[in-house]
Structures are given as C-alpha cells and as structure tokens.
Design a protein around this motif. Structure first.
Motif, PDB file in Angstrom:
ATOM      1  N   PHE B 724       0.838  -1.190   0.000  1.00 29.55           N
ATOM      2  CA  PHE B 724       0.000   0.000   0.000  1.00 29.55           C
ATOM      3  C   PHE B 724       0.880   1.249   0.000  1.00 29.55           C
ATOM      4  O   PHE B 724       1.916   1.299   0.663  1.00 29.55           O
ATOM      5  CB  PHE B 724      -0.898   0.033   1.242  1.00 29.55           C
ATOM      6  N   THR B 725       0.423   2.275  -0.726  1.00 26.26           N
ATOM      7  CA  THR B 725       1.047   3.588  -0.653  1.00 26.26           C
ATOM      8  C   THR B 725       0.206   4.422   0.298  1.00 26.26           C
ATOM      9  O   THR B 725      -0.992   4.594   0.069  1.00 26.26           O
ATOM     10  CB  THR B 725       1.054   4.243  -2.047  1.00 26.26           C
ATOM     11  N   VAL B 726       0.825   4.884   1.376  1.00 26.09           N
ATOM     12  CA  VAL B 726       0.034   5.643   2.345  1.00 26.09           C
ATOM     13  C   VAL B 726       0.572   7.063   2.469  1.00 26.09           C
ATOM     14  O   VAL B 726       1.773   7.305   2.393  1.00 26.09           O
ATOM     15  CB  VAL B 726       0.005   4.964   3.743  1.00 26.09           C
ATOM     16  N   GLY B 727      -0.341   7.985   2.600  1.00 24.05           N
ATOM     17  CA  GLY B 727       0.010   9.387   2.826  1.00 24.05           C
ATOM     18  C   GLY B 727      -0.927   9.964   3.857  1.00 24.05           C
ATOM     19  O   GLY B 727      -1.930   9.336   4.213  1.00 24.05           O
ATOM     20  N   ARG B 728      -0.575  11.121   4.350  1.00 21.50           N
ATOM     21  CA  ARG B 728      -1.393  11.679   5.411  1.00 21.50           C
ATOM     22  C   ARG B 728      -1.454  13.204   5.301  1.00 21.50           C
ATOM     23  O   ARG B 728      -0.430  13.840   5.010  1.00 21.50           O
ATOM     24  CB  ARG B 728      -0.793  11.308   6.769  1.00 21.50           C
ATOM     25  N   THR B 729      -2.613  13.752   5.509  1.00 23.46           N
ATOM     26  CA  THR B 729      -2.709  15.176   5.791  1.00 23.46           C
ATOM     27  C   THR B 729      -3.007  15.295   7.283  1.00 23.46           C
ATOM     28  O   THR B 729      -3.466  14.337   7.896  1.00 23.46           O
ATOM     29  CB  THR B 729      -3.822  15.854   4.962  1.00 23.46           C
ATOM     30  N   VAL B 730      -2.713  16.440   7.847  1.00 20.84           N
ATOM     31  CA  VAL B 730      -2.911  16.606   9.294  1.00 20.84           C
ATOM     32  C   VAL B 730      -3.803  17.821   9.546  1.00 20.84           C
ATOM     33  O   VAL B 730      -3.403  18.953   9.324  1.00 20.84           O
ATOM     34  CB  VAL B 730      -1.560  16.766  10.031  1.00 20.84           C
ATOM     35  N   THR B 731      -5.021  17.540   9.967  1.00 20.55           N
ATOM     36  CA  THR B 731      -5.968  18.582  10.347  1.00 20.55           C
ATOM     37  C   THR B 731      -6.360  18.296  11.793  1.00 20.55           C
ATOM     38  O   THR B 731      -7.189  17.422  12.052  1.00 20.55           O
ATOM     39  CB  THR B 731      -7.222  18.534   9.442  1.00 20.55           C
ATOM     40  N   PRO B 732      -5.712  18.952  12.752  1.00 18.07           N
ATOM     41  CA  PRO B 732      -5.951  18.587  14.157  1.00 18.07           C
ATOM     42  C   PRO B 732      -7.426  18.712  14.537  1.00 18.07           C
ATOM     43  O   PRO B 732      -8.137  19.581  14.047  1.00 18.07           O
ATOM     44  CB  PRO B 732      -5.104  19.603  14.926  1.00 18.07           C
ATOM     45  N   SER B 733      -7.834  17.828  15.426  1.00 14.80           N
ATOM     46  CA  SER B 733      -9.195  17.914  15.941  1.00 14.80           C
ATOM     47  C   SER B 733      -9.241  18.943  17.055  1.00 14.80           C
ATOM     48  O   SER B 733      -8.401  18.924  17.951  1.00 14.80           O
ATOM     49  CB  SER B 733      -9.645  16.557  16.500  1.00 14.80           C
ATOM     50  N   PRO B 734     -10.224  19.839  17.025  1.00 11.82           N
ATOM     51  CA  PRO B 734     -10.401  20.756  18.155  1.00 11.82           C
ATOM     52  C   PRO B 734     -11.148  20.103  19.321  1.00 11.82           C
ATOM     53  O   PRO B 734     -11.358  20.736  20.350  1.00 11.82           O
ATOM     54  CB  PRO B 734     -11.240  21.884  17.545  1.00 11.82           C
ATOM     55  N   SER B 735     -11.537  18.829  19.156  1.00 13.40           N
ATOM     56  CA  SER B 735     -12.386  18.193  20.177  1.00 13.40           C
ATOM     57  C   SER B 735     -11.602  17.691  21.380  1.00 13.40           C
ATOM     58  O   SER B 735     -12.196  17.328  22.386  1.00 13.40           O
ATOM     59  CB  SER B 735     -13.145  17.011  19.568  1.00 13.40           C
ATOM     60  N   ASN B 736     -10.292  17.573  21.267  1.00 16.87           N
ATOM     61  CA  ASN B 736      -9.503  17.120  22.405  1.00 16.87           C
ATOM     62  C   ASN B 736      -8.158  17.827  22.382  1.00 16.87           C
ATOM     63  O   ASN B 736      -7.691  18.249  21.311  1.00 16.87           O
ATOM     64  CB  ASN B 736      -9.338  15.595  22.398  1.00 16.87           C
ATOM     65  N   PRO B 737      -7.525  17.959  23.558  1.00 22.07           N
ATOM     66  CA  PRO B 737      -6.283  18.746  23.626  1.00 22.07           C
ATOM     67  C   PRO B 737      -5.124  18.117  22.863  1.00 22.07           C
ATOM     68  O   PRO B 737      -4.165  18.815  22.529  1.00 22.07           O
ATOM     69  CB  PRO B 737      -5.999  18.833  25.129  1.00 22.07           C
ATOM     70  N   LEU B 738      -5.180  16.830  22.551  1.00 17.59           N
ATOM     71  CA  LEU B 738      -4.106  16.234  21.759  1.00 17.59           C
ATOM     72  C   LEU B 738      -4.279  16.529  20.270  1.00 17.59           C
ATOM     73  O   LEU B 738      -3.365  16.334  19.482  1.00 17.59           O
ATOM     74  CB  LEU B 738      -4.061  14.713  21.965  1.00 17.59           C
ATOM     75  N   GLY B 739      -5.481  16.928  19.890  1.00 15.18           N
ATOM     76  CA  GLY B 739      -5.743  17.196  18.476  1.00 15.18           C
ATOM     77  C   GLY B 739      -5.797  15.938  17.631  1.00 15.18           C
ATOM     78  O   GLY B 739      -5.587  15.971  16.418  1.00 15.18           O
ATOM     79  N   VAL B 740      -6.111  14.809  18.262  1.00 13.84           N
ATOM     80  CA  VAL B 740      -6.085  13.514  17.560  1.00 13.84           C
ATOM     81  C   VAL B 740      -7.504  13.084  17.196  1.00 13.84           C
ATOM     82  O   VAL B 740      -8.478  13.547  17.776  1.00 13.84           O
ATOM     83  CB  VAL B 740      -5.424  12.426  18.435  1.00 13.84           C
TER      84      VAL B 740
END
Lengths: 275, 802
Positions: B724-740
């Motif tokens: 598999f070719t995997v890539g990621r964009t990162v848009t933090p979640s505002p719902s928790n302090p870790l942004g995960v």
C-alpha cells in the motif's frame, strides 16, 4: 478439532509399515506428512484405530533418474521435489506443480505419496502425474506392483490400492516437450477451483483438477487435439462429459467455463514453451 | 496544552512498538496459555438447527463418561441467572428483544445456539462427552433471508409477534427531502447488500474463571476487549456482587469488535466455577467461533440521491434493513445507528432522511465489527456518488469535488445533526490522486480498452469521513445507550523516578503501551522506557470504558495526557517550594524543572518524585506523592477523513479481480506514532478489501453456516494484496487537547467501496454497473455474461445498463 482416540505406531522400514498395516488394514492408516489425513481425523471424518507413521522412512525420500523415467520416492516432500535438479530438468511440470501446492508450510510437511494416495480430485500433483502419463509403484504383503496413473484414481478419495498396500514410488517419463499448469484459486494458498496440467509433446495430455470425483484426463480435449483441432477448438470441449462439483467457491457451471478458458491458456502456454 | 512537535520529543516519531517482542517471540500469554491447576474444561453442545423447539435433553450418557464432572441443560441452569443476557443499547423505547439466556431453554434460534454444557477434567473428555449428549428437537421453519424475515413470512422466534425489532428514524426536515426529490434534475436509487462477515480474530475467544479460596471472589480471565463492561454485566447477569469480580484480559489476539461483547460462555464459566468451586475454562475452536462469535454487517441498503443538473447533491434518503441475527447481543441494535448520521458522507447535503429497521433472523447474532455502521454508510454513499457521476458523465473525481463540504464550513453542522470537528477533504483527495498517479492510470485504462486487452484496468475512489472517539456521554444518552463514553487514567511517579500509567482502555493489538508511554514521556521529560502502562485488569484500573470505536487515543490518551499535566503541575509547586520561586517561573526541560533564565537553578522530576514520596518537606497542605487521576468525557466525536484510490485488474474471461495498487491518504489529526498509524491503516485496508473481494458468511437453505473454517471463509493474506502507498494530511481535531482523531477503523471504512468502485469502473463500459460483494470471479463472469446477452455494453462511460 480433537481426533477420536487412536494408537500411534512408528514404522522403521517399508516392510514393517506394510506388516503393521496388514494386521488390520481397514482400521489402520499410514501417516506421512499428515496434511490430508489429520484434518479429516480432527473433524472425526476419519477415525482409524491405529496410525502407522512412515514419515521418518528416509529411504523413500528421493528424486532420481531411472532410465527413461524419473523416480520419486513416495515420502518426498513437495519442497524437495520442487527443488530437485533431476525433476527440474526431466520433469519440469511436476517440479513446478510441487511448488504450487498449498503454502510453504504445507510444502515442507506434505509428501507427494500422501497427496497421491489420498486421491483428492482437488489436489494438484495427481493431475500433473496424469498429464505426464506416469505410474505408481505400490507394495503390499504380496510384493510390488505398478499401476498406471490413469487407472489409479477410481472414485472420490478412492484409489486402486488395496487397504494393505503402501505407495512407495511415483514414476514419470522424462519429458522434453512443452508443459503448463494453470491453477485458478481465489487466494494463493487455496485448493484450485479448477486446475489444468498440460503436456504437449507429439501427443498431448491434459489433466484437470477439481472437475469431477477424481483427478482426471480431459479426454475430449485430447481427442480433439489428436484430430488436429486448434487449442481454442480443443479447449471448448474441456468440460465435455464431466460433472464438476459445486461448492461455496464456485458452481458447476462456472467450473466448466473456467476449464474451457484455462485449458486454452494451458495449451497456448505449453505450446509456446515447447518453442 | 499541545503535543510537542516531532524533534522536540518522542511524540510524532516512528518508535518501534514496545509490545511486539513479547508477542512475536511467543512470550505473551493468552487465555489458553494460562496454566491453572485443577481447571475443568467446558464444552458446549450447540443446536444443529436454525430454529427448533427443544423437546428433551438427555445428559445421562454424557455424565457417565470418563472424566466428566457435570453436565447441564438450559433448564438445569435457569435458576442461576439474575437477568437475561445483556443488551446495552435499546435504540428505541419500543424495541423488542426475544428472551436470551446463555443456554436456550425452550427454543433454539440459530445453528450454534447453546443447548447444554459438559464439564470434564480434560478438554478431550469434555468433547467426547458432549458428543454423547442426546437432544431431541422439533425442527421449526427458519427465517433466513433478511427481506423475507422483515416481511414476517416465517417467525424467527415463536415468542415474538413480529421479526421486526425496531424502526429508528432520522429525518430532521421531511418536507425539505420531499421538495429536493421533487425538484431534482437527476435522481439515483441504488440497492446494496452488506453481506455478513465473520470477524476471525487470530486468537479465538477463551475464558477461564478461577474462584479464590476465601471470600468468594472470582477472577475471570477472558479474551475480551471490555474487561470493565464485562465486570458490570457479569455482576448483573450472574448475580455476583461486582465488588467480588476481578476481570483480567491477558494478551488478546485481536478483536475487531467481536470481543466487545458479553458471551454465553463467559457467563457459564462464572456460574459453573461458582457452583462447582473449581476453576472452569473454555476455549473456542475456529469452526465453533464461526457460529458462536458475533458476525458483522448484514444489511440491505437502499440509498437515493437527488441532485441538480450539475451533479450537486441536494438530498440523501437511506432505508436500511439490518440483520440482528437471532438475538440482541451487547450492542447489536445500535450498530446500524453508528452509521445513521453518515449516509451523506463527505458531501454538503441540505436534506437528509434515514430509517433503519432491525430484523431478527435465525442466524448468528450480529454486532460490532471494525467500523460498525460507518463502513456500511460509507459504502452506500461512495457507490451512489459514483452512480450519480456515471449518470451525468462526470469523472469520479469531479463529482466528488463538486459536493465536498468546503474547509471554511468547519465546524460543520450536518443536515443529520452532527457537528463535524475539522476537515479539508479536497486536500486529501489531491494528495491521493498525486500519489496514485491518477492521470497516468486513466491513460493506461484507455490504452487497454482500445487494445481490447482481456485484463481491464479499473480505478476506484472512496472519500470518507467517519465519526469515532466514542463518545460524549450526553450524546450517548440521547441515543439511548446505557453507559457513558468517558475514559479514566492515572499517572504516578514512583520514588525512583519511574512512571506508572494506569489506563481504562484495554488494548488487544493497537499498541497502546507504546503510544501511552510516548505521550507521558514527553509530558514528564522522561524516556518512554521509564514508563510502564498498566491496563486490562479491573484490580489495577477500577474504572474504564475499554477499547472499541477508535476511541482509545482521543478519549483514553487525552485522559492520560491530562493526568500527566496534573503531575507536572504538582511537581512544579514542589519545585517552586524548594527553589523558592514562583511556580509560573519554572519550565520543564530535559526532565528538569528549571527557573526561566537561570537554568542552573533546577530540580529533576525524579528527585521531585522522591521528595514527594518521603514527604519530609512539602509545601503547606500538599499531599505526598506525585500522582493524578483524570476521567475525560469528550465534548464531541472526532471525524477522521481521507481519500483512498484502488486500482484493479479484471480478467474479463475468468472474472478474476486482482487488486494491483492501493493508495490511502488519511487524516487522523495529530499523530502520536506514525508507524502505529501506518499499521492500523494497513490492517484496516486489508480487512475492508476482504469484504469487497473475498469474505462472506455463506448459509445453506437450512440455515447451516457453510464457511466455518479459514479454508472456506476467505480472509486475504499478504499474497493477495499489493504494497500500500500511504500518505497523510494533518488537520488537528479541536475536540480534544491532543488534536487527535482515531485511526483504528478508517482503513476498513474507506477501502471496501474504493475496491468495488474500481471493479465497476473497469466494467461499466461493458454494461456492468452493479456487483454484489464479495466480488467473486463467478459473480463478475455472470455479470459480464448477462450484460453481453442483453447487449448492455455502451461505448462511453456515461449512463449504464442498470
């Protein structure tokens, strides 16, 4: 997944194995690689009272030239058959097919003799021996006899061997012609839904995996080829007269279709390989 | 509070999983590995009929067999139950459930339903004796087909007036939906079948109950995802005071939702250990598990889209029949509801209507299976949007772009009533197309078509959003779920400076120990190796809501981060006391709290832990020890998203489909350990592709499951899958302090429609625009034969034969 109780005996020689078997042939079974018998026992579909283990009889593990034949000891494991230079040179179809059985674990435990003696129509190696016009040497209390592969498979999981006989050797003529093996399955390690072993060398032999109750020859295809038909014409007769099984993986109708496609591909591949 | 950026700490780095040496070397102990002297072995006698009345159960022969200690029927044990088998999610007020006990009493309702148990000194003896149990049945007609069951042609339970358990509706504005369909330039109506799947965790289930010699405490070792929920439910069902129960989940070899349950065998082992005053254990066989462990999916879906002439979707209407199977297990009724809000997917759709009817059949109960409701929703909308694109002659990329929720709309309040936390859908799509080489793929596809290649190329897209991080407790209340969605954590520094983390999450393959230690290491300025993580034992972590629904990081990880912050806060007060400065003048760096601007005035965290332990000189009113506990209840779900691109080759002669390339771009917010994220994505994709191409629980006409082993139930192996070719964009979640956001299920949610869309993309010009899953070679062959017969082949990609 727990077999019924049974007794375990280990044979130190072929003679001892045959003698142990002869004590109660209908209730005793030979154990080689165990890859066909043990699953049946765990499902309690087979309930032998005594298992005679022949798995350590090293003298039956060999691949060697024998005049115009290649002789393979019945306890030769698939991986050893696949790797044997003699097989690669003189029986490349058989060598190739040995490398297609199951997965690496199966190939390092299962034996050609166990596979053949089980008589399973879904097994790959019997079809390869059929396509090569091979034969089987069996030993019983009365001594040896040799059976042509085409006379060997008599019904579902039924062979021409008597219950007190043991398969000791597989013999195939040295082959210099074209060959091909087409195995169609949905996952790499699965049984073939349909398989085709073809040997093209003057006369052509085509054998089918999982197209009937036994490993079998595609007689209509062979007859058409002998009469000069093209690969495509001959392949269109691949399922003629056959009653392929239906199961979760495929209907009988689809198997018949696959046989036609795969036989054509096998004949084209074998012809191309023959050059 | 924000996560330290990669480079400043271990968070964000590809640290190898600390769990793996024990798992890979065989050192890890699963339930079946536990040596428990004197334990008796339990074997179940199961119904061979899909629906039958139990006439009699004769146990005499079994009881006299060697090694047998006891044998019981459902009638024999009826007095042992304080309550029926638990269902924690009555989704409607009027939901109907049949009576359900660990052993059937009057009627069996599926092949595999327990009717008796045998307990013997060895497993082999118990199995031999179970074979000698003589049960007389009166076979009853069985409700097997979901749509026929919904029509009440055959009753799945004699005791119920209808097979319909509930009807759950969500149509916030019915008039708007009607209007949208009336005014639509184009509509599509599609019917999809979500076949039943067998979870097939590598470790089958197992349980071992050990009564303690004094005091009546029972220790329950179970291959479970939910030791905490199990403790409560065993207490309620078996009538054991919860305070006398200790549940331990030792190494657990995968669950995928199938171990998010309370099973008959767990309750039977508890009751029999209590009755016999001996340890009692049970381990599932693979073929047994195929019928006795819950199945996943099992839906017939109808989805309709209304759109304007430009392909802008104006309304979505989804109608679902959901196969409950024979009984409600722990959360059976709620599984379709977890997808109920997501049938518009990543698209901005103004009018929304959803309805689900839960239906009983005489098959194994269904329940949570990786993704649970969201894969079903995503499959429906992602196939339907492709169908709409075909109708309008729009490329799958274009129809998606025209409908995406725009980034400036976040937080986005959906027409179904959710608030999507954050998202940038086009960015993930762009990245996926670039990684996949979309333009080149289309060119290669055209080339093959022109040359009449018998191996056609198909390119399939799936743009998804899911809701995970279960869950805000108040929202769960509104959905009538019986419990909350918080998670508990404790972080404590020991006198030597080592750290213990106690988590209420219960990992069974997710790598929590690694992730939790990374979070805490950065917070406390210690090495991850100095952090031990304690979990999955109710004696160690009395409170927890366990692991499922991609919740552990966003809820449990957050609780841990917050607890670590509180430990630092306390250490800061102690350090300020020692250094005679203000607490706010101290900063944590390299494991030391130092005075800003004068780094030589510092004290190490380990020293502070020791000083807090000795308590010789603490500030006035400070309690000894550095320890903090936090229970975190999230305010919203999290909404991971992304786009996957599948490339298949279809052999038009045999119908064989080969997945040749796969590209996944996922956005799960901030990543604690990208290596673990990769692993979750890889496994998730494999599992979703399994549904698309291989896996199906197949029953015969009598209701017998035919796919009871891994030879017939085709779980894909590495041989069947490309890299598999995997890539990621990162848009933090505002719902928790870790942004995960959570990544445990995304791969499974996205991949199934990507692959099926790819197959249809290859075959649509030949007139094939629909295929049921799994897309077997035979199904493809039959579809091609049918299309050829009806002359349905069309020269362009527009329209279709359906």
């Amino acid at each position: 997944m727990i077999p019924a109780p049974f007794e375990y005996r280990r044979a130190g020689s072929v003679d001892e194995a045959v003698a142990l078997l002869a004590e109660d042939p209908d209730e005793r079974k030979l154990l080689a690689g165990g890859h066909s018998l043990l699953p049946l026992m765990k499902l309690r579909l087979a309930t032998p009272t005594v298992l005679v283990d022949v798995g350590r009889l090293a003298e039956l593990s060999y691949v060697r030239e024998d005049g115009d034949h290649v002789a393979i000891g019945a306890l030769t494991r698939h991986c050893d058959l696949e790797a044997a230079p003699v097989a690669r040179e003189h029986a490349p179809l058989l060598s190739h097919v040995a490398g297609q059985v199951g997965d690496p674990q199966v190939r390092h435990r299962g034996t050609i003799g166990g596979s053949v003696a089980h008589g399973d129509p879904a097994s790959d190696l019997p079809a390869a021996v059929l396509a090569l016009g091979g034969s089987f040497v069996v030993q019983g209390p009365q001594g040896h006899r040799e059976l042509a592969a085409e006379d060997f498979f008599q019904g579902f999981l039924e062979t021409a061997m008597a219950p007190d006989e043991m398969l000791t050797e597989i013999r195939v003529p040295k082959s210099g012609g074209g060959w091909a093996f087409q195995k169609f399955n949905r996952r790499a390690q699965d049984w073939a839904i349909v398989g085709v072993a073809a040997s093209v060398n003057g006369s052509s032999r085509v054998a089918l995996v999982n197209m009937g109750p036994t490993p079998l020859r595609a007689r209509a295809v062979e007859a058409a080829l002998a009469a000069g038909a093209s690969a495509e014409e001959a392949a269109s007769r691949a399922a003629e007269g056959l009653e392929p099984p239906a199961d979760v993986q495929a209907s009988a109708e689809y198997r018949a279709h696959l046989a036609r496609v795969l036989v054509r591909r096998a004949l084209e591949e074998a012809t191309a390989r023959r050059g | 509070m924000t996560v330290t950026a990669a480079g400043a700490g271990v968070v964000g780095t590809r640290l190898l999983r600390r769990e793996d040496p024990a798992l890979l070397s065989g050192e890890a102990r699963y339930v079946d590995d536990l040596a428990v002297p004197g334990a008796l072995h339990l074997v179940m006698v199961r119904s061979p009929h899909a629906h039958a009345r139990i006439v009699s159960v004769d146990l005499e022969a079994a009881r006299s067999m060697p090694g047998v200690v006891a044998a019981f029927s459902g009638v024999d044990l009826a007095g042992q139950w304080a309550a029926p088998m638990p269902c924690a999610w009555p989704v409607t007020e009027d939901m109907v459930s049949p009576p359900h006990y660990p052993l059937a009493v009057e009627e069996t309702a599926y092949v595999g339903d327990g009717v008796a148990v045998v307990v013997a000194a060895t497993r082999a003896q118990a199995q031999d004796a179970a074979a000698a149990v003589d049960v007389a049945y009166e076979v009853l007609p069985a409700a097997l087909d979901l749509e026929e069951a919904a029509a009440d042609r055959v009753a799945a339970h004699s005791a119920l007036a209808s097979n319909r358990s509930y009807t759950w509706e969500l149509t916030p504005d019915p008039a708007a939906v009607e209007r949208a369909f009336a005014e639509a330039a184009v509509t599509v109506s599609e019917r999809y079948v979500q076949q039943r799947l067998i979870p097939a965790a590598m470790e089958p289930r197992g349980v071992c109950v050990v009564p303690q010699p004094f005091g009546g405490e029972l220790v329950v070792y179970s291959a479970t995802q939910i030791p905490h929920i199990l403790r409560t439910m065993v207490g309620v069902t078996a009538g054991v005071p919860e305070s006398r129960l200790r549940i331990v989940a030792p190494a657990v070899g995968g669950g995928f939702g199938s171990k998010l349950n309370v099973y008959a065998e767990e309750l039977l082992c508890v009751v029999l250990a209590r009755t016999l005053r001996r340890p009692v254990r049970w381990n599932e066989e693979r073929s047994e598990g195929a019928v006795a462990t819950i199945h996943g999916r099992g839906q017939v879906q109808t989805i309709e889209l209304a759109a304007d002439a430009d392909g802008k979707v104006t309304a979505v209407r989804a109608r679902i029949l959901a196969d409950m199977g024979a009984y409600h297990q722990l959360v059976t009724p709620g599984i379709p509801i977890l997808g109920a809000f997501l049938y518009h997917g990543v698209y901005d759709v103004a009018a929304y209507s959803f309805e689900c009817i839960g239906v009983f059949t005489n098959k194994t109960p269904t329940d949570a299976y990786r993704g649970a409701g969201r894969p079903e929703a995503t499959y429906a909308i992602e196939r339907a949007i492709d169908a709409l694109g075909r109708r309008l002659g729009l490329d799958p990329v274009e129809i998606r772009r025209r409908n995406f929720i725009a980034p400036e709309r976040f937080p986005y309040t959906s027409s179904a009533g959710l608030v999507f936390d954050s998202g940038e859908y086009a960015r993930a799509l762009d990245m996926a197309l670039e990684l996949a080489g979309y333009g080149d793929l289309r060119a290669e596809q055209a080339r093959r078509r022109e040359h009449g290649d018998r191996r056609l190329l198909g390119i399939g897209l799936s743009s998804y959003v899911e809701m995970c991080g279960l869950a805000p407790s108040r929202v769960l209340a509104s959905l009538r779920y019986a419990a909350g969605g918080w998670e508990a954590a404790t972080v404590r520094m020991l006198p030597t400076g080592k750290v213990q983390v106690v988590s209420g999450a219960s990992p069974h393959g997710q790598g929590h120990v690694t992730s939790w230690s990374m979070i805490v290491a950065d917070k406390l300025g210690v090495s991850p190796e100095d952090v031990e993580v304690l979990h999955s034992d109710t004696a160690l972590s009395p409170f927890g809501m366990d692991t499922y629904g991609s919740r552990s990081l966003s809820v449990g990880g957050t609780a841990i981060a917050m607890a670590a912050d509180r430990v630092v806060d306390k250490a800061r007060l102690l350090a300020a006391h020692q250094l005679e400065c203000a607490p706010e003048d101290l900063e944590l760096h390299g494991g030391e709290l130092a005075v800003k601007g004068s780094p030589t005035r510092s004290v190490a965290m380990g020293q502070l832990a020791f000083d807090a332990f000795t308590a010789h000189d603490l500030p006035e009113g400070m309690e000894p020890n550095l320890e903090a506990s936090v229970t975190f209840d999230p305010t919203n779900f999290t909404f991971p998203f992304g786009t996957h691109v599948a490339v298949v080759e279809v052999d038009t002669e045999t119908g064989r489909v080969d997945l040749v390339r796969y590209t996944a771009v996922d956005d799960c917010g901030n990543q604690i350990n990208p290596l673990i994220v990769d692993g979750q994505v890889h496994g998730g994709i494999a599992q979703g592709v399994g549904q698309a191409l291989w896996e199906e629980a197949v029953y015969d006409a009598a209701g017998n499951l035919l796919t009871t082993g891994l030879g017939d139930y085709l779980v894909p192996s590495a041989c069947e899958l490309p890299s598999f070719t995997v890539g990621r964009t990162v848009t933090p979640s505002p719902s928790n302090p870790l942004g995960v956001k959570g990544i445990g299920e995304a791969g499974t949610i996205a991949s199934t429609p990507a692959v099926v869309n790819a197959v249809i993309d290859a075959l649509a010009p030949l007139g094939v625009t629909d295929l049921d899953m799994p897309v077997t070679p035979e199904r493809v062959w039959r579809a091609l034969e049918g299309a050829a017969r009806s002359g349905a082949g069309i020269p362009t990609s527009e329209g279709g034969a359906a």
